[in-house]
Design a protein around this motif. Structure first.
Motif, short mmCIF file in Angstrom:
data_model
loop_
_atom_site.label_atom_id
_atom_site.label_comp_id
_atom_site.label_asym_id
_atom_site.label_seq_id
_atom_site.Cartn_x
_atom_site.Cartn_y
_atom_site.Cartn_z
N PHE A 1 4.39 -9.50 -4.88
CA PHE A 1 4.59 -8.17 -5.45
C PHE A 1 3.71 -7.12 -4.80
O PHE A 1 3.69 -5.98 -5.24
N ARG A 2 2.98 -7.50 -3.75
CA ARG A 2 2.11 -6.56 -3.06
C ARG A 2 2.40 -6.54 -1.56
O ARG A 2 2.67 -7.59 -0.96
N ALA A 3 2.32 -5.35 -0.99
CA ALA A 3 2.46 -5.20 0.46
C ALA A 3 1.08 -5.01 1.07
O ALA A 3 0.24 -4.28 0.51
N VAL A 4 0.85 -5.68 2.18
CA VAL A 4 -0.41 -5.54 2.91
C VAL A 4 -0.35 -4.24 3.70
O VAL A 4 0.64 -3.98 4.41
N GLU A 5 -1.40 -3.44 3.57
CA GLU A 5 -1.42 -2.17 4.29
C GLU A 5 -2.22 -2.29 5.57
O GLU A 5 -3.07 -3.19 5.70
N PRO A 6 -1.94 -1.42 6.55
CA PRO A 6 -2.60 -1.52 7.85
C PRO A 6 -4.13 -1.57 7.76
O PRO A 6 -4.78 -2.32 8.46
#
Lengths: 129, 129
Positions: free
Chosen positions: B100-105
């Protein structure tokens, strides 16, 4: 947010999913360096457990995986990489997905997909994907 | 067809995918016994690496995973289990999917899904999924 690389000896499983179709294409492993290189380059780089080195998917076939989004699970010990898969398929056996067989109750496995390319034509004697 | 349980010390990663939507719900691990129990019962049973024992998904929440198909990859060292997920979600944090989470740059993670249930109401003080 820290990815937990310790639970599997420095590696996390990375599920590769085609963004458009939702198909699960393959599963590989990443270490810190391969995740960084994946993020830097925008194309998937795994850690090869057999060769113990970074392995860019598509390095010999050209079938690279363009990263659209990287997700992490609740325990931060698994990744879901949503991609655009370049080429007719990701599997070195000539299929769109590496999951081209269904396990049967008796223990056998049945091929449930059609080949989408000739592995010999793409890889020759080179077996890297 | 033999599943290769040796590459990861007796375990294989098992990707759980909702059959209807194609959503990837979670990733667990299976050993020989948990795969057999999954096949026998028709509901997903993992091997818990932290508790070192079989762990039936949904044993406390009722959110079991009904097996529709089990696929195996080209190297026979990863499984894709296509399921019907019973209940509002599989994640003990209260989400439909554990991813449910996206890894950010920059290294952060951003929640990209809405909660579908209250984990406190479902699990109470019990943290098993």
């Amino acid at each position: 947010m820290k990815i937990d690389f310790q639970k599997s000896g420095g590696l996390v499983p990375a599920i590769i999913q085609d963004e458009r179709s939702g198909d699960v294409l393959m599963l590989g492993f990443m270490n810190v360096d391969s995740l960084q290189e994946t993020q830097r380059s925008g194309e998937v780089v795994f850690f090869s457990r057999s060769r113990k080195q970074l392995w860019k998917k598509g390095e010999s076939s050209g079938h690279v995986l363009r990263v659209r989004e990287i997700r992490v699970d609740c325990d931060a010990d698994a990744l879901l990489v949503r991609v655009e898969a370049v080429g007719p398929g990701v599997c070195h056996k000539g299929y769109w997905s590496c999951f081209f067989r269904a396990v049967e109750p008796g223990g056998g496995a049945k091929v449930i997909a059609e080949r989408t390319f000739s592995p010999e034509a793409v890889y020759g004697s080179e077996k890297r994907q």
